[in-house]
Design a protein around this motif. Structure first.
Motif, mmCIF file in Angstrom:
data_model
loop_
_atom_site.group_PDB
_atom_site.id
_atom_site.type_symbol
_atom_site.label_atom_id
_atom_site.label_comp_id
_atom_site.label_asym_id
_atom_site.label_seq_id
_atom_site.Cartn_x
_atom_site.Cartn_y
_atom_site.Cartn_z
ATOM 1 N N PHE A 76 0.797 -1.232 0.000
ATOM 2 C CA PHE A 76 0.000 0.000 0.000
ATOM 3 C C PHE A 76 0.833 1.288 0.000
ATOM 4 C CE2 PHE A 76 0.053 -0.567 4.699
ATOM 5 C CZ PHE A 76 0.327 0.724 5.119
ATOM 6 N N ILE A 77 2.082 1.244 0.420
ATOM 7 C CA ILE A 77 2.889 2.473 0.371
ATOM 8 C C ILE A 77 3.073 2.960 -1.079
ATOM 9 C CG2 ILE A 77 5.191 3.483 0.814
ATOM 10 C CD1 ILE A 77 3.550 3.430 3.365
ATOM 11 N N GLY A 84 -0.848 10.347 -3.787
ATOM 12 C CA GLY A 84 -0.624 11.519 -2.954
ATOM 13 C C GLY A 84 -1.080 11.318 -1.513
ATOM 14 N N LEU A 85 -1.733 10.174 -1.248
ATOM 15 C CA LEU A 85 -2.193 9.903 0.122
ATOM 16 C C LEU A 85 -1.033 9.752 1.092
ATOM 17 C CD1 LEU A 85 -5.093 7.413 -0.710
ATOM 18 C CD2 LEU A 85 -5.337 9.644 0.396
ATOM 19 N N ILE A 86 0.172 9.554 0.558
ATOM 20 C CA ILE A 86 1.340 9.417 1.433
ATOM 21 C C ILE A 86 1.561 10.683 2.267
ATOM 22 C CG2 ILE A 86 3.067 10.262 -0.245
ATOM 23 C CD1 ILE A 86 3.584 7.275 2.170
ATOM 24 N N MET A 87 1.096 11.845 1.774
ATOM 25 C CA MET A 87 1.300 13.072 2.557
ATOM 26 C C MET A 87 0.522 13.045 3.873
ATOM 27 S SD MET A 87 3.765 14.495 1.061
ATOM 28 C CE MET A 87 3.916 15.860 2.210
ATOM 29 N N PRO A 88 -0.826 12.872 3.850
ATOM 30 C CA PRO A 88 -1.521 12.780 5.139
ATOM 31 C C PRO A 88 -1.129 11.537 5.954
ATOM 32 C CG PRO A 88 -3.050 12.398 3.296
ATOM 33 C CD PRO A 88 -1.768 12.927 2.706
ATOM 34 N N ILE A 89 -0.889 10.406 5.282
ATOM 35 C CA ILE A 89 -0.492 9.197 6.022
ATOM 36 C C ILE A 89 0.880 9.425 6.663
ATOM 37 C CG2 ILE A 89 0.142 6.748 5.820
ATOM 38 C CD1 ILE A 89 -1.970 6.524 3.553
ATOM 39 N N GLY A 90 1.803 9.981 5.895
ATOM 40 C CA GLY A 90 3.147 10.262 6.414
ATOM 41 C C GLY A 90 3.139 11.252 7.567
ATOM 42 N N ALA A 91 2.241 12.248 7.488
ATOM 43 C CA ALA A 91 2.124 13.218 8.582
ATOM 44 C C ALA A 91 1.617 12.523 9.847
ATOM 45 C CB ALA A 91 1.191 14.360 8.178
ATOM 46 N N TRP A 92 0.659 11.610 9.656
ATOM 47 C CA TRP A 92 0.156 10.847 10.807
ATOM 48 C C TRP A 92 1.276 10.016 11.434
ATOM 49 C CZ3 TRP A 92 0.025 5.630 11.795
ATOM 50 C CH2 TRP A 92 -0.641 5.262 12.981
ATOM 51 N N VAL A 93 2.074 9.345 10.585
ATOM 52 C CA VAL A 93 3.187 8.514 11.077
ATOM 53 C C VAL A 93 4.161 9.377 11.900
ATOM 54 C CG1 VAL A 93 5.224 7.159 10.400
ATOM 55 C CG2 VAL A 93 3.048 6.787 9.215
ATOM 56 N N ASN A 113 10.405 6.248 8.512
ATOM 57 C CA ASN A 113 10.610 6.142 7.063
ATOM 58 C C ASN A 113 9.885 7.280 6.359
ATOM 59 O OD1 ASN A 113 11.998 3.399 6.668
ATOM 60 N ND2 ASN A 113 10.306 2.925 8.074
ATOM 61 N N VAL A 114 10.615 7.978 5.510
ATOM 62 C CA VAL A 114 10.027 9.078 4.752
ATOM 63 C C VAL A 114 10.206 8.766 3.268
ATOM 64 C CG1 VAL A 114 10.344 11.521 4.168
ATOM 65 C CG2 VAL A 114 10.267 10.813 6.563
ATOM 66 N N SER A 115 9.122 8.816 2.521
ATOM 67 C CA SER A 115 9.182 8.404 1.121
ATOM 68 C C SER A 115 9.681 9.529 0.226
ATOM 69 C CB SER A 115 7.808 7.905 0.658
ATOM 70 O OG SER A 115 7.179 8.869 -0.144
ATOM 71 N N ALA A 116 10.069 9.152 -0.980
ATOM 72 C CA ALA A 116 10.571 10.102 -1.972
ATOM 73 C C ALA A 116 9.556 11.214 -2.237
ATOM 74 C CB ALA A 116 10.898 9.370 -3.265
ATOM 75 N N GLU A 143 14.981 10.481 13.874
ATOM 76 C CA GLU A 143 15.793 10.173 12.693
ATOM 77 C C GLU A 143 14.872 9.936 11.510
ATOM 78 O OE1 GLU A 143 19.408 7.974 15.105
ATOM 79 O OE2 GLU A 143 18.702 7.107 13.212
ATOM 80 N N ILE A 144 15.344 10.354 10.348
ATOM 81 C CA ILE A 144 14.570 10.202 9.129
ATOM 82 C C ILE A 144 15.295 9.189 8.249
ATOM 83 C CG2 ILE A 144 13.828 11.450 7.047
ATOM 84 C CD1 ILE A 144 12.300 12.231 9.580
ATOM 85 N N GLU A 145 14.583 8.146 7.823
ATOM 86 C CA GLU A 145 15.189 7.146 6.931
ATOM 87 C C GLU A 145 14.737 7.403 5.506
ATOM 88 O OE1 GLU A 145 14.810 3.082 8.225
ATOM 89 O OE2 GLU A 145 15.736 3.524 10.169
ATOM 90 N N LEU A 146 15.721 7.621 4.642
ATOM 91 C CA LEU A 146 15.442 7.903 3.233
ATOM 92 C C LEU A 146 16.084 6.831 2.379
ATOM 93 C CD1 LEU A 146 16.514 11.641 3.444
ATOM 94 C CD2 LEU A 146 14.160 10.824 3.315
ATOM 95 N N THR A 147 15.391 6.422 1.328
ATOM 96 C CA THR A 147 16.015 5.461 0.419
ATOM 97 C C THR A 147 16.805 6.225 -0.633
ATOM 98 O OG1 THR A 147 14.107 5.448 -1.027
ATOM 99 C CG2 THR A 147 14.164 3.777 0.698
ATOM 100 N N GLU A 148 17.668 5.498 -1.318
ATOM 101 C CA GLU A 148 18.466 6.143 -2.370
ATOM 102 C C GLU A 148 17.587 6.669 -3.483
ATOM 103 O OE1 GLU A 148 21.363 2.550 -2.102
ATOM 104 O OE2 GLU A 148 22.143 4.102 -3.432
ATOM 105 N N THR A 149 16.499 5.956 -3.749
ATOM 106 C CA THR A 149 15.562 6.409 -4.784
ATOM 107 C C THR A 149 15.056 7.806 -4.441
ATOM 108 O OG1 THR A 149 14.698 4.244 -4.254
ATOM 109 C CG2 THR A 149 13.959 5.246 -6.318
ATOM 110 N N ALA A 150 14.816 8.045 -3.152
ATOM 111 C CA ALA A 150 14.339 9.359 -2.734
ATOM 112 C C ALA A 150 15.399 10.423 -2.996
ATOM 113 C CB ALA A 150 13.975 9.336 -1.257
#
Ligand code: C2E
Ligand code: CA
Ligand code: CA
Ligand code: CA
Length: 275
Positions: A76-77, A84-93, A113-116, A143-150
């Motif tokens: 689902f991520i 664009g739902l990652i913005m409100p979901i990410g804010a909740w996280v 975890n913070v997405s690209a 701490e913020i975890e970012l992937t290389e893709t991001a």
């Protein structure tokens, strides 16, 4: 099959229509999930190898749907990112992770975890600062975890966000290190505090000499560059012993602890006042 041109039928691959319908249904359910409180966080411990202490936890999202049951973030991520739902979901996280971390001992941090898509958004900074302000969590404990893709599609927004986060005092980790491309350029150019060695290298290291060489090289580079190395997916004692011998800084994986809900988590101070 669909009528097309001179009576010829264009046939969809078997299951294709069903797959499209299912995607729509999943998207609709995902839209409702936040308001319906279907998400929760689990926390997986991270242990430092210098003294075997739990130095923090990684927050991982879980979606428990009333009829679908448990839906993996792996499925689902990506959809949350596309819609664009990652913005409100990410804010909740971010809010929930910071709030929960305030219950832990002060020397423990929470890794989120913070997405690209979040990283590219100008809203991310506001989401992080309000999560910190509302919870009262000091920035150095986040701490913020970012992937290389991001990080690879770095526009001016990404560079700006990264330096602002650093100024706030947050730590930045590169997640799944070694699986993306141009890893080494990123290691050189970006202000990183931590490297998380991807589970695929850790789990193969003992029986595949190339994976072993990669783990060795990453831990060596990390120590030369003053960047903390964290091995992911440590599942057995032999892997742990190997990582110790290579001078890896910290470990995470089922051997140390599974991601847990911490429903009855009681801060140590609260325990002592009740006995
Ligand atoms: P990740 O950030 O690489 O997280 C580590 C994944 O490995 C987690 O899967 C964790 O449960 C699993 N894991 C930990 N230790 C072990 C082990 O010893 N063995 C094995 N086989 N697996 C282990 P999970 O929770 O299913 O999350 C999958 C991915 O979904 C995460 O990979 C991350 O990319 C994404 N994700 C999870 N929560 C969030 C979130 O809140 N926001 C965003 N943007 N992505 C998230
Ligand atoms: Ca992660
Ligand atoms: Ca990872
Ligand atoms: Ca991963």
């Amino acid at each position: 099959a669909k009528r097309h041109g001179r009576g010829r039928a264009v046939r969809y691959a078997p299951g294709m229509i069903e797959a499209v319908a299912e995607r729509h249904a999943l998207e609709r359910d995902l839209r409702l999930a936040l308001a319906d409180h279907q998400f929760h966080l689990v926390f997986q411990p991270i242990m430092t190898l210098s003294n075997d202490a739990i130095v923090g936890y990684e927050a991982l999202i879980r979606w428990q749907h009333p009829t679908r049951g448990f839906v993996s973030p792996v499925s689902f991520i990506p959809m949350a990112e596309e819609t664009g739902l990652i913005m409100p979901i990410g804010a909740w996280v971010l809010n929930e992770a910071c709030r929960r971390a305030t219950l832990w001992p002060a020397q423990q941090h929470v890794a989120v975890n913070v997405s690209a898509v979040q990283l590219r958004s100008p809203k991310l900074l506001a989401h992080i600062t309000s999560a910190l302000a509302d919870s009262g969590l000091p920035p150095h404990r986040l701490e913020i975890e970012l992937t290389e893709t991001a990080l690879v599609e770095d526009g001016p927004q990404v560079a700006h966000t990264l330096s602002a986060l650093r100024q706030l005092g947050l730590k930045i980790a590169m997640d799944d290190f070694g699986t993306g491309y141009s890893s080494l350029a990123h290691l050189r150019d970006l202000p990183l505090d931590r490297i998380k060695i991807d589970r695929s290298f850790v789990s193969a290291a003992l029986h595949d000499k190339h994976s072993m060489a990669v783990v060795k090289a990453i831990t060596q580079m990390g120590s030369d560059m003053g960047i903390v190395t964290i091995a992911e997916g440590v599942e057995d004692a032999d892997q742990l012993a190997l990582l110790r011998s290579l001078g890896c800084d910290a470990v995470q994986g089922y051997l140390i602890g599974r991601p847990e809900r911490q429903m009855n988590y009681c801060p140590p101070a609260a325990i002592s006042t009740h006995v």
